[in-house]
Scaffold this active site. Structure first.
Site, PDB file in Angstrom:
ATOM      1  N   TYR A  33     -40.905 -27.409  20.652  1.00  0.00           N
ATOM      2  CA  TYR A  33     -42.100 -27.027  21.167  1.00  0.00           C
ATOM      3  C   TYR A  33     -43.618 -27.441  20.861  1.00  0.00           C
ATOM      4  CZ  TYR A  33     -43.499 -25.084  16.601  1.00  0.00           C
ATOM      5  OH  TYR A  33     -44.036 -24.926  15.378  1.00  0.00           O
ATOM      6  N   ARG A  52     -45.691 -36.601  21.101  1.00  0.00           N
ATOM      7  CA  ARG A  52     -44.789 -35.693  20.271  1.00  0.00           C
ATOM      8  C   ARG A  52     -43.712 -35.084  20.909  1.00  0.00           C
ATOM      9  NH1 ARG A  52     -47.898 -32.408  15.643  1.00  0.00           N
ATOM     10  NH2 ARG A  52     -48.042 -30.988  17.501  1.00  0.00           N
ATOM     11  N   ARG A 100     -22.094 -19.346  25.220  1.00  0.00           N
ATOM     12  CA  ARG A 100     -22.181 -20.251  23.843  1.00  0.00           C
ATOM     13  C   ARG A 100     -21.247 -20.957  23.383  1.00  0.00           C
ATOM     14  NH1 ARG A 100     -21.160 -19.236  18.364  1.00  0.00           N
ATOM     15  NH2 ARG A 100     -22.761 -19.569  16.935  1.00  0.00           N
ATOM     16  N   HIS A 102     -21.240 -24.799  20.451  1.00  0.00           N
ATOM     17  CA  HIS A 102     -22.075 -25.816  20.039  1.00  0.00           C
ATOM     18  C   HIS A 102     -22.170 -27.041  20.765  1.00  0.00           C
ATOM     19  CE1 HIS A 102     -21.392 -23.109  16.525  1.00  0.00           C
ATOM     20  NE2 HIS A 102     -22.309 -23.932  15.477  1.00  0.00           N
ATOM     21  N   LYS A 147     -26.535 -16.172   7.880  1.00  0.00           N
ATOM     22  CA  LYS A 147     -25.812 -16.650   9.291  1.00  0.00           C
ATOM     23  C   LYS A 147     -26.958 -16.642  10.118  1.00  0.00           C
ATOM     24  CE  LYS A 147     -21.432 -16.027  11.436  1.00  0.00           C
ATOM     25  NZ  LYS A 147     -20.888 -17.450  11.506  1.00  0.00           N
ATOM     26  N   GLU A 180     -19.628 -27.998   3.941  1.00  0.00           N
ATOM     27  CA  GLU A 180     -18.877 -27.122   5.004  1.00  0.00           C
ATOM     28  C   GLU A 180     -18.828 -27.816   6.212  1.00  0.00           C
ATOM     29  OE1 GLU A 180     -20.746 -23.418   6.027  1.00  0.00           O
ATOM     30  OE2 GLU A 180     -22.703 -24.333   5.718  1.00  0.00           O
ATOM     31  N   LEU A 204     -22.031 -21.370   4.119  1.00  0.00           N
ATOM     32  CA  LEU A 204     -21.887 -19.789   4.676  1.00  0.00           C
ATOM     33  C   LEU A 204     -20.533 -19.294   3.947  1.00  0.00           C
ATOM     34  CD1 LEU A 204     -23.046 -17.892   6.932  1.00  0.00           C
ATOM     35  CD2 LEU A 204     -20.999 -18.556   8.299  1.00  0.00           C
TER      36      LEU A 204
END
Ligand code: PDD
Length: 293
Positions: A33, A52, A100, A102, A147, A180, A204
């Protein structure tokens, strides 16, 4: 004068602006943003802000050409429509909308959102007397036990791993402590014992890993929760990842080097099978389903 929004090419009143809940900005914090002040209706230091923004887009490998978007004229038009003498233009660009996962699909298109409102005035009392502030430990981002959906680092690491031909990556801290995976916990096997990193604030606390300890108890496999150094990981007999979606996933190579003999090891195999039986209520677990309903 009115607050104005812009979503993917269309101006609208603020309360009508919407993005999908599948947007990766919402799901992963996979977005960037800029906030630009405007005085007398004119954006201040626009070029510096857009430079930027371009750098942030590049860092996320979001392929978006700001000039094709005619971003400067969109910003000026938004400022004209809102009509505030001193205004604040907010620009957010996310990787886009997709189910969804990754790793985003190859054909994903960025979501571009802008809002135009009055520049909030700073209180005259603060200007006059100054602000009272505190020091704070640098925690950005040291609380991986939460999480949280701010998963941009995880997304970038997973994308980097995939681009380099790997399935995933395991985070290793300065000094060599193993943490992890990008969306999984890690465990290793050495001399018949299961070993995994401490469930402190740096990882996590996986429910699958918890279940693996229950499987280990069932199988009479001893386990230790303690700091794990990367050398120990690379020379382990076996390594596996754990997560709700990947369950128990064997790891047979790290950084191109084989783990053990490079095949799925016996304890990992038993753990994988026991976890699959436990979750599906098979074998000895037939009457011991852990489901809550
Ligand atoms: N991720 N560590 C991280 C960073 C994770 O995102 C996850 C799960 C785990 C394993 O937790 P559990 O065993 O409770 O699923 C560890 C989910 C599956 C995801 O983001 O898709």
């Amino acid at each position: 004068m009115q607050e104005v929004a812009y979503v993917n090419g269309v101006f609208c009143p603020m309360d009508q602006a919407k993005v999908s809940i599948n947007d990766r900005g919402f799901q992963y914090g996979d977005s960037i943003y800029e906030v630009i002040a405007a005085y007398a209706g004119r954006p201040f230091q626009l070029e510096a802000h857009l430079d930027r923004l371009r750098a942030s887009l590049e860092a996320l490998s979001i392929p978006l050409d700001l000039s094709t978007l005619k971003i400067e004229s969109v910003i000026r038009e938004g400022l004209r429509r809102c009509g505030f003498e001193e205004a604040m233009a907010y620009i957010q660009i996310s990787r886009g909308e997709a189910p969804r996962s990754h790793i985003p699909p190859a054909d994903i298109r960025p979501t571009i959102v802008m809002t135009f409102r009055a520049l909030p005035p700073v209180s005259p009392a603060l200007r006059k007397h100054g602000a009272s502030i505190m020091t704070a430990p640098e925690i950005r981002w040291a609380k991986c036990y939460i999480k949280a959906t701010t998963l941009l680092p995880n997304v970038l690491t997973r994308m980097q791993a995939r681009a380099a031909g790997f399935h995933d990556a395991i985070y290793v801290a300065d000094g060599g402590d193993v943490r992890e995976g990008t969306s999984s916990n890690v465990a290793l096997v050495r001399d018949g014992r299961l070993i995994f990193p401490c469930r402190d604030q740096s990882i996590l606390h996986g429910v699958t890993l918890l279940t693996v300890t229950e499987c280990a108890a069932h199988l009479d496999i001893p386990w230790d929760e303690r700091p794990v150094n990367v050398r120990e990981l690379l020379t382990a007999d076996e390594v596996f990842l754990t997560s709700t979606t990947e369950e128990v996933l064997p790891v047979t190579r790290i950084d191109g080097n084989p783990i053990g003999d490079g095949e799925v090891g016996p304890i990992t195999r038993r753990m994988m099978e026991t976890y699959a039986d436990l979750t599906r209520g098979r074998g000895v677990f037939e009457n011991r389903l852990r489901h809550s309903a």
